[in-house]
Design an enzyme around this catalytic site. Structure first.
Site, PDB file in Angstrom:
ATOM      1  N   GLU A  92       8.868 -25.915 -14.177  1.00  0.00           N
ATOM      2  CA  GLU A  92       9.102 -25.772 -12.745  1.00  0.00           C
ATOM      3  C   GLU A  92      10.506 -25.193 -12.522  1.00  0.00           C
ATOM      4  O   GLU A  92      11.468 -25.603 -13.169  1.00  0.00           O
ATOM      5  CB  GLU A  92       8.993 -27.160 -12.111  1.00  0.00           C
ATOM      6  CG  GLU A  92       9.420 -27.268 -10.673  1.00  0.00           C
ATOM      7  CD  GLU A  92       9.485 -28.711 -10.201  1.00  0.00           C
ATOM      8  OE1 GLU A  92       9.488 -28.917  -8.979  1.00  0.00           O
ATOM      9  OE2 GLU A  92       9.537 -29.634 -11.053  1.00  0.00           O
ATOM     10  N   TRP A  93      10.611 -24.241 -11.604  1.00  0.00           N
ATOM     11  CA  TRP A  93      11.917 -23.687 -11.265  1.00  0.00           C
ATOM     12  C   TRP A  93      12.589 -24.572 -10.217  1.00  0.00           C
ATOM     13  O   TRP A  93      12.026 -24.835  -9.149  1.00  0.00           O
ATOM     14  CB  TRP A  93      11.791 -22.261 -10.716  1.00  0.00           C
ATOM     15  CG  TRP A  93      13.117 -21.701 -10.288  1.00  0.00           C
ATOM     16  CD1 TRP A  93      13.637 -21.658  -9.023  1.00  0.00           C
ATOM     17  CD2 TRP A  93      14.120 -21.138 -11.138  1.00  0.00           C
ATOM     18  NE1 TRP A  93      14.892 -21.100  -9.023  1.00  0.00           N
ATOM     19  CE2 TRP A  93      15.212 -20.765 -10.316  1.00  0.00           C
ATOM     20  CE3 TRP A  93      14.193 -20.904 -12.509  1.00  0.00           C
ATOM     21  CZ2 TRP A  93      16.363 -20.178 -10.826  1.00  0.00           C
ATOM     22  CZ3 TRP A  93      15.338 -20.310 -13.005  1.00  0.00           C
ATOM     23  CH2 TRP A  93      16.402 -19.956 -12.180  1.00  0.00           C
ATOM     24  N   ASP A 192      20.223 -37.112 -24.550  1.00  0.00           N
ATOM     25  CA  ASP A 192      21.216 -36.045 -24.734  1.00  0.00           C
ATOM     26  C   ASP A 192      21.928 -35.797 -23.409  1.00  0.00           C
ATOM     27  O   ASP A 192      22.064 -34.658 -22.943  1.00  0.00           O
ATOM     28  CB  ASP A 192      20.515 -34.772 -25.226  1.00  0.00           C
ATOM     29  CG  ASP A 192      21.490 -33.722 -25.772  1.00  0.00           C
ATOM     30  OD1 ASP A 192      22.670 -34.065 -26.006  1.00  0.00           O
ATOM     31  OD2 ASP A 192      21.077 -32.562 -25.955  1.00  0.00           O
TER      32      ASP A 192
END
Length: 285
Positions: A92-93, A192
């Site tokens: 998804e952008w 992370d």
């Protein structure tokens, strides 16, 4: 390649997609990133060598697990696979660019995600990667055993192959059961969580991405937010409102961040070995 990726997007979404615009954007340290659009729909595509397809599969599964907690926003994975000689993941952008006023909300929402637990103990359903380094996620009942064997010991093994010298390695590994003797509930962690993997949308909604997901001590995420800075005081305030940190967290954060410094040595070499040795000395004081 792009024709194959467009076809897969079309098949998965049920809406025909043919990319008309593709522009290079940051894909992190190890991937090529592209913003692709047909003028109506936009996606973020990361590319790597075909051999890295398992890395993208693990990323997608991690994002799906994080989405399932209905807590903090992460990009929704659309599809992933291989095309020509490349592996890819389509996400998804999400347009980034909001302001830092979302820091407290990011902390609160991360705390909610960390309340997601696992009855299988510490680990995850598959191995994944931390950067491009394999990350071993074998289910383990005991957190200290998991962290010693599947985090630090594994990184030390890789570091020796690179010529790293850690004189107090065995003493440290032997001390881990005592150093991590606190009560730990398995929490779904990002794995992370440095500043480069967090941000907010233009509407101000906090977002995290590029995970190395597993079930571990939630403190590993909080410790990493302090390793390279980038998180404001509001973030920690928001987190503690929802899921207060243990008073002894400060004693453990250097031990948790040692994992990432060893990984940086394995990825980049340089002065990270010296930094790791200084951290080991500090932990064993």
């Amino acid at each position: 390649m792009w024709t194959e990726i467009d076809a897969q997007i079309s098949q998965v979404t049920g809406e025909k997609f043919q990319s008309q615009q593709r522009r290079s954007v940051s894909g992190g340290c190890i991937n090529q990133g592209y913003a692709v659009s047909n003028g109506k729909l936009n996606y973020f595509v990361k590319l790597n060598q075909a051999s890295q397809v398992a890395m993208f599969e693990a990323e997608a599964l991690g994002l799906e697990d994080m989405l399932a907690t209905a807590s903090i926003r992460v990009p929704k994975p659309v599809c992933w696979g291989m095309a020509d000689n490349s592996s890819y993941i389509v996400l998804e952008w999400l347009e980034l660019g909001g302001n830092s006023n979302s820091s407290e909300e990011m902390g609160r929402k991360l705390a909610v995600m960390h309340k997601a637990s696992s009855s299988q103990g510490f680990g995850w359903k598959i191995n994944n990667t931390i950067g491009s380094t394999p990350q071993i996620n074998t289910w383990t009942a005991d957190w200290a055993e998991f962290y010693a064997n599947h985090r630090l010991s594994y990184q030390f093994q890789l570091a020796r192959r690179r010529g790293g010298n850690f004189p107090q390695q065995e003493k440290l590994l032997a001390a881990i059961p005592e150093l991590l003797a606190h009560q730990v509930q398995p929490s779904l962690v990002h794995g992370d969580l440095w500043g480069g993997n967090a941000g907010c949308t233009v509407s101000g909604e906090p977002i995290i991405f590029d995970p190395a997901t597993y079930f571990g001590d939630r403190e590993v995420d909080i410790a990493m937010t302090e390793l390279f800075s980038g998180f404001s005081a509001g973030f920690y305030q928001g987190y503690n409102e929802v899921f207060p940190l243990d008073a002894d967290y400060e004693k453990r954060k250097t031990l948790y961040n040692l994992y990432h410094i060893l990984n940086h040595f394995n990825l980049f070499g340089g002065g990270y070995a010296s930094q790791a040795n200084r951290m080991i000395d500090q932990i064993l004081q």
